[in-house]
Design a protein around this motif. Structure first.
Motif, mmCIF file in Angstrom:
data_model
loop_
_atom_site.group_PDB
_atom_site.id
_atom_site.type_symbol
_atom_site.label_atom_id
_atom_site.label_comp_id
_atom_site.label_asym_id
_atom_site.label_seq_id
_atom_site.Cartn_x
_atom_site.Cartn_y
_atom_site.Cartn_z
ATOM 1 N N VAL A 28 0.864 -1.221 -0.012
ATOM 2 C CA VAL A 28 0.114 -0.080 -0.089
ATOM 3 C C VAL A 28 0.778 1.172 -0.005
ATOM 4 O O VAL A 28 1.674 1.378 0.894
ATOM 5 N N VAL A 29 0.795 2.147 -0.893
ATOM 6 C CA VAL A 29 1.428 3.357 -1.257
ATOM 7 C C VAL A 29 0.473 4.461 -0.852
ATOM 8 O O VAL A 29 -0.525 4.579 -2.066
ATOM 9 N N PRO A 30 0.474 5.397 -0.171
ATOM 10 C CA PRO A 30 -0.438 6.629 -0.048
ATOM 11 C C PRO A 30 -0.269 7.455 -1.274
ATOM 12 O O PRO A 30 1.068 7.724 -1.854
ATOM 13 N N PRO A 31 -1.474 7.877 -1.792
ATOM 14 C CA PRO A 31 -1.348 8.879 -3.008
ATOM 15 C C PRO A 31 -0.517 10.191 -2.665
ATOM 16 O O PRO A 31 -0.518 10.885 -1.380
ATOM 17 N N LEU A 32 0.210 10.774 -3.402
ATOM 18 C CA LEU A 32 0.929 11.897 -3.234
ATOM 19 C C LEU A 32 0.113 13.124 -3.923
ATOM 20 O O LEU A 32 -0.603 12.746 -5.072
ATOM 21 N N VAL A 33 -0.042 14.054 -3.233
ATOM 22 C CA VAL A 33 -1.115 15.404 -3.719
ATOM 23 C C VAL A 33 -0.571 16.477 -3.677
ATOM 24 O O VAL A 33 0.537 16.791 -2.948
ATOM 25 N N CYS A 34 -0.663 17.493 -4.288
ATOM 26 C CA CYS A 34 -0.253 18.867 -4.524
ATOM 27 C C CYS A 34 -1.250 19.684 -3.711
ATOM 28 O O CYS A 34 -2.361 19.704 -4.252
ATOM 29 N N ASN A 35 -0.558 20.696 -2.874
ATOM 30 C CA ASN A 35 -1.337 21.455 -2.212
ATOM 31 C C ASN A 35 -1.283 23.072 -2.802
ATOM 32 O O ASN A 35 -0.203 23.340 -3.196
#
Length: 232
Positions: A28-35
C-alpha cells in the motif's frame, strides 16, 4: 497503528494475533497530492493523503489538494492550478521586488502574481530627471539643465550675500581704524571675489564647476551655503 487481538478456538485461548492496518500493508502506497493556496491556486508543495480508518482502500485528501504531477517552476515564476484542476499555469512572480511607476519613477514593493501591468517597471530610474520612453528611462536633459541653472543662480545669490556681509564688516573695521593686518588684506580680496561672482552668466545655463571663482575663505563660504540648504 497495529492492533493485537486474542483468538479463542474451541474454548481455548490461542496465541494473540497481530492485526495490521490496511494502510500499513507492504504493497500500500499513499497517494502524493499537490497542495495549493485557497485564494490564488498557487502551488505550495506536496503531501501524502491520509488513510480512512473506517473505509479500507479509501484515502482522505486535504482541502485544496490535487492528485496530479507537481510543477517545476523556474526562479521568478509561480505555478497556479489551471481551471480544469489537471495541470498548471506558470505565471511571473515579482512579489517582494521593488517596482517603479513609469509616470513618476516612484518605488513600491510588489505583492501580486503575474506580469506587471502597464505603468510599472522593474527598471530603476538612474537620475531624478529620468522619464519613461517606450521601454526604458531616458534623461530629460532640458529639465535637468534648468534645475541645475536654478541651483546655480541660488548659489550665486547666497554667495553674494555672504561676501557682502564680510565686506561690510571689514569695511567698518577699516573705516574705524580697527582692522588688523589680515582684515585689511581680506577686504579687497572679498571685493574682488564679489566682482568675479557677479560676472558669472547664469541666464541660460549653469556654470561648470571650474568656472566658479574661489573665495578668500572657501571653507567658511561652503559652511554658509550648506546652512542655507544649498545642495553640494
Amino acid at each position: 497503528m497495529d492492533d493485537v487481538i486474542d483468538v479463542v478456538e474451541g474454548g481455548e485461548l490461542l496465541e494473540p494475533v497481530e492485526v495490521v492496518a490496511w494502510w500499513d500493508l507492504p504493497d500500500v502506497v499513499p497517494p502524493l497530492v499537490c497542495n495549493v493556496h485557497r485564494g490564488t491556486g498557487e502551488y505550495l508543495g506536496t503531501s501524502l493523503a491520509d488513510p480512512s480508518p473506517l473505509e479500507p482502500d479509501v484515502w482522505a485528501f486535504p482541502a485544496y489538494s490535487y492528485q496530479i504531477e507537481p510543477p517545476a517552476p523556474k526562479p521568478g515564476f509561480a505555478a497556479l492550478i489551471n481551471r480544469n484542476a489537471d495541470g498548471w499555469e506558470v505565471v511571473a512572480d515579482h512579489r517582494g521586488a521593488t517596482v517603479y511607476t513609469t509616470d513618476t519613477g516612484e518605488p513600491r514593493q510588489w505583492q501580486a502574481l503575474g506580469d506587471l501591468p502597464e505603468g510599472y517597471t522593474l527598471q530603476a530610474p538612474e537620475t531624478a530627471f529620468d522619464t519613461w520612453e517606450g521601454d526604458k528611462w531616458v534623461v530629460d536633459e532640458p529639465a535637468r539643465a534648468e534645475v541645475l541653472r536654478t541651483v546655480a543662480y541660488r548659489k550665486q545669490t547666497l554667495a553674494n550675500q555672504f561676501a557682502t556681509g564680510r565686506i561690510n564688516t571689514l569695511q567698518d573695521a577699516v573705516d574705524l581704524n580697527m582692522a588688523t593686518e589680515d582684515e585689511a588684506a581680506a577686504l579687497p580680496a572679498w571685493k574682488a571675489y564679489r566682482v568675479e561672482l557677479s560676472r558669472l552668466d547664469i541666464s541660460t545655463t549653469a556654470p561648470a564647476a571650474d568656472d566658479w571663482p574661489g573665495s578668500p575663505n572657501d571653507e567658511a563660504l561652503a559652511a554658509w551655503l550648506a546652512s542655507q540648504g544649498l545642495p553640494n
